[in-house]
Design a protein around this motif. Structure first.
Motif, mmCIF file in Angstrom:
data_model
loop_
_atom_site.group_PDB
_atom_site.id
_atom_site.type_symbol
_atom_site.label_atom_id
_atom_site.label_comp_id
_atom_site.label_asym_id
_atom_site.label_seq_id
_atom_site.Cartn_x
_atom_site.Cartn_y
_atom_site.Cartn_z
ATOM 1 N N GLN A 73 13.312 31.718 11.554
ATOM 2 C CA GLN A 73 13.571 31.684 10.118
ATOM 3 C C GLN A 73 12.457 31.032 9.318
ATOM 4 O OE1 GLN A 73 15.111 29.990 12.412
ATOM 5 N NE2 GLN A 73 15.382 27.843 11.825
ATOM 6 N N GLY A 74 11.527 30.350 9.952
ATOM 7 C CA GLY A 74 10.452 29.693 9.231
ATOM 8 C C GLY A 74 10.918 28.399 8.573
ATOM 9 N N LEU A 75 9.975 27.661 8.026
ATOM 10 C CA LEU A 75 10.279 26.390 7.373
ATOM 11 C C LEU A 75 10.365 26.589 5.864
ATOM 12 C CD1 LEU A 75 7.732 24.126 9.302
ATOM 13 C CD2 LEU A 75 10.190 24.289 9.722
ATOM 14 N N SER A 76 11.189 25.772 5.216
ATOM 15 C CA SER A 76 11.286 25.831 3.760
ATOM 16 C C SER A 76 10.033 25.224 3.132
ATOM 17 C CB SER A 76 12.522 25.069 3.285
ATOM 18 O OG SER A 76 12.336 23.666 3.481
ATOM 19 N N GLN A 77 9.843 25.461 1.834
ATOM 20 C CA GLN A 77 8.681 24.918 1.144
ATOM 21 C C GLN A 77 8.678 23.393 1.205
ATOM 22 O OE1 GLN A 77 6.798 26.407 -2.744
ATOM 23 N NE2 GLN A 77 8.154 24.796 -3.462
ATOM 24 N N ALA A 78 9.838 22.780 0.949
ATOM 25 C CA ALA A 78 9.917 21.317 0.990
ATOM 26 C C ALA A 78 9.595 20.787 2.384
ATOM 27 C CB ALA A 78 11.306 20.858 0.547
ATOM 28 N N ASP A 79 10.099 21.470 3.409
ATOM 29 C CA ASP A 79 9.823 21.050 4.789
ATOM 30 C C ASP A 79 8.331 21.154 5.095
ATOM 31 O OD1 ASP A 79 12.446 20.478 5.313
ATOM 32 O OD2 ASP A 79 12.888 22.427 6.235
ATOM 33 N N ARG A 80 7.700 22.207 4.632
ATOM 34 C CA ARG A 80 6.278 22.393 4.902
ATOM 35 C C ARG A 80 5.441 21.299 4.223
ATOM 36 N NH1 ARG A 80 5.245 27.581 7.017
ATOM 37 N NH2 ARG A 80 7.025 28.989 6.874
ATOM 38 N N ILE A 81 5.785 20.980 2.984
ATOM 39 C CA ILE A 81 5.048 19.939 2.261
ATOM 40 C C ILE A 81 5.191 18.596 2.981
ATOM 41 C CG2 ILE A 81 4.961 18.615 0.110
ATOM 42 C CD1 ILE A 81 5.793 21.217 -1.334
ATOM 43 N N ASN A 101 4.381 29.045 -4.052
ATOM 44 C CA ASN A 101 3.209 28.752 -4.876
ATOM 45 C C ASN A 101 3.485 27.730 -5.964
ATOM 46 O OD1 ASN A 101 1.422 30.444 -3.498
ATOM 47 N ND2 ASN A 101 2.109 32.242 -4.657
ATOM 48 N N SER A 102 4.364 26.800 -5.675
ATOM 49 C CA SER A 102 4.546 25.706 -6.619
ATOM 50 C C SER A 102 3.283 24.851 -6.634
ATOM 51 C CB SER A 102 5.744 24.848 -6.211
ATOM 52 O OG SER A 102 5.444 24.114 -5.034
ATOM 53 N N PRO A 103 3.043 24.091 -7.693
ATOM 54 C CA PRO A 103 1.868 23.207 -7.718
ATOM 55 C C PRO A 103 1.819 22.261 -6.519
ATOM 56 C CG PRO A 103 2.844 23.345 -9.900
ATOM 57 C CD PRO A 103 3.779 24.056 -8.981
ATOM 58 N N GLN A 104 2.999 21.787 -6.094
ATOM 59 C CA GLN A 104 3.038 20.877 -4.944
ATOM 60 C C GLN A 104 2.631 21.601 -3.655
ATOM 61 O OE1 GLN A 104 5.506 21.425 -7.073
ATOM 62 N NE2 GLN A 104 5.904 19.464 -8.120
ATOM 63 N N ILE A 133 0.686 24.317 -3.398
ATOM 64 C CA ILE A 133 -0.760 24.619 -3.452
ATOM 65 C C ILE A 133 -1.578 23.373 -3.127
ATOM 66 C CG2 ILE A 133 -2.636 25.279 -5.007
ATOM 67 C CD1 ILE A 133 -0.599 27.118 -6.429
ATOM 68 N N GLU A 134 -1.182 22.250 -3.700
ATOM 69 C CA GLU A 134 -1.899 21.001 -3.417
ATOM 70 C C GLU A 134 -1.771 20.618 -1.946
ATOM 71 O OE1 GLU A 134 -4.206 17.646 -3.929
ATOM 72 O OE2 GLU A 134 -3.943 19.444 -5.156
ATOM 73 N N SER A 135 -0.590 20.823 -1.358
ATOM 74 C CA SER A 135 -0.390 20.519 0.062
ATOM 75 C C SER A 135 -1.274 21.384 0.941
ATOM 76 C CB SER A 135 1.086 20.736 0.431
ATOM 77 O OG SER A 135 1.285 20.557 1.819
ATOM 78 N N ARG A 136 -1.376 22.674 0.615
ATOM 79 C CA ARG A 136 -2.237 23.561 1.411
ATOM 80 C C ARG A 136 -3.702 23.148 1.296
ATOM 81 N NH1 ARG A 136 1.560 27.684 -0.276
ATOM 82 N NH2 ARG A 136 0.216 28.385 -1.973
ATOM 83 N N ARG A 137 -4.106 22.729 0.111
ATOM 84 C CA ARG A 137 -5.502 22.305 -0.061
ATOM 85 C C ARG A 137 -5.794 21.040 0.753
ATOM 86 N NH1 ARG A 137 -6.039 24.113 -6.335
ATOM 87 N NH2 ARG A 137 -7.100 26.085 -5.914
#
Length: 372
Positions: free
Chosen positions: A111-119, A162-165, A167-171
């Motif tokens: 199922q993959g991870l949620s955005q919050a989990d990934r951050i 693609n929330s600002p948070q 994008i910043e986490s990926r960077r």
């Protein structure tokens, strides 16, 4: 301290008890024979052994149970991953290795991870890399680097994040990987470069291209790192947007040192992923059992002190066939696509045939066609 009796001690006492004894005087108190002996030699040791077995059973359950992601992250922050005499990996280092591997395995969930989990996860992994790992504790750092890249591997079923948070986490994730791609240790550089591939579905991944081109083009860099850079450029680059990446891959294909043949193959696969038709001849060679049986490569891993050329084993041929098919599926050359269909029908390996059928069906689905 009193010690538990050994079996030989028990036998001695039993033998002694069976020896002729002087008659007891009338003043001596008689009690049922053997009661103290039974309690001392059997009941008390039995209780002690039972407790010990219970403790070991609990430890065995804990050791055998796969840790959760939270447990693995917590333990990776604990010290104790050093090697003994810079050689032997102790129990703490082994546990940290298993915890690092657990993170990678957990992130493969369907199922993959949620955005919050990934951050949150990427932030914790960066902290572990910066403050809680050492370069010489086995494969721990390498698995954490791969886990960091995988923390932003896009799952096909999930929407864009693609929330600002995000994008910043990926960077931050990418910046950390690029930092470790310049580490003094070869294996760390290699792991960091390969981990960038997991961000290929995100626009921020393009920020890795200048470093990867530099790694690939640097003749002073270790060949394994250059191969990793060539492998990463295929998924990360785009033909119309990244001409420098394509030119660096083409230059790598012109390597004439026979010890660097794997670099040539990796560059060809990435160029095939970028739909560059000039690599068709090399790709057809790598999709041919007859050609693979004649190819040799410079084996640096079996005996690092005495590397030598050797032929590909059947398992290695299968691996190359499958990896080449993954790259070749996007190469719009009729002869290559025909070879893929031929492999799906007649390769001697069921594993290779199944991989070819799966790739052809995926390609057909992308174009709205019936399965092969």
């Amino acid at each position: 301290m009193s010690q538990l009796p050994m079996p030989s001690d028990v036998r001695k006492e039993l033998s002694a008890s069976s020896a002729p004894q002087q008659p007891l005087s009338a003043s001596e108190t008689l009690e049922p024979p053997g009661v103290k002996l039974i309690v001392r030699l059997f009941v008390i040791p039995l209780l002690i052994v039972s407790v010990a077995v219970g403790v070991m059973f609990v430890i065995g359950l804990l050791a055998g149970r796969e840790p959760s992601m939270e447990e693995a992250l917590r333990r990776l922050r604990a010290p104790g991953g050093e090697r003994t005499a810079n050689w032997l990996v102790g129990p703490a280092a082994k546990q940290r290795y298993l915890d690092a591997k657990t993170l990678v395995d957990k992130m493969k969930s369907p199922q993959g991870l949620s955005q919050a989990d990934r951050i949150a996860l990427s932030s914790q992994l960066i902290d572990i890399l910066e403050n809680h790992t050492q370069p010489h504790e086995g494969e721990v750092q390498h698995f954490v680097l791969l886990a960091l890249g995988r923390s932003w591997q896009k799952h096909p079923s999930q929407a864009e994040m693609n929330s600002p948070q995000a994008i910043e986490s990926r960077r931050k994730t990418l910046a950390t990987l690029l930092k470790y791609s310049d580490a003094p240790e070869l294996a760390t550089r290699k792991a960091a470069v390969l981990a960038t591939v997991y961000l290929s579905a995100h626009p921020e991944a393009s920020e890795a291209l200048p470093k990867l081109v530099q790694k690939l083009s640097d003749p002073r860099e270790d060949i394994d790192v250059r191969i990793a850079a060539a492998t990463a450029l295929g998924p990360l680059a785009e033909p119309a947007r990244d001409p420098r990446a394509i030119e660096a891959l083409r230059a790598a294909m012109r390597e004439s040192d026979p010890r660097h043949v794997e670099l040539v193959w990796s560059a060809a696969l990435s160029l095939a992923q970028l739909n560059q038709p000039e690599v068709a001849d090399t790709i057809l060679k790598l999709l041919s059992r007859q050609e693979l049986s004649k190819l040799e490569y410079y084996d640096r891993e079996s005996d690092p002190q005495n590397p030598s050329f050797r032929r590909l084993s059947d398992q290695e041929q299968q691996r190359i066939l499958i990896n080449t098919m993954l790259g070749a599926r996007k190469l719009e050359v009729a002869a290559v696509q025909s070879r893929l269909r031929q492999i799906a029908q007649s390769d001697p390996s069921p594993r290779v045939r199944a991989a070819a059928v799966e790739l052809l069906n995926a390609a057909a689905a992308e174009h709205g066609l019936a399965p092969q």
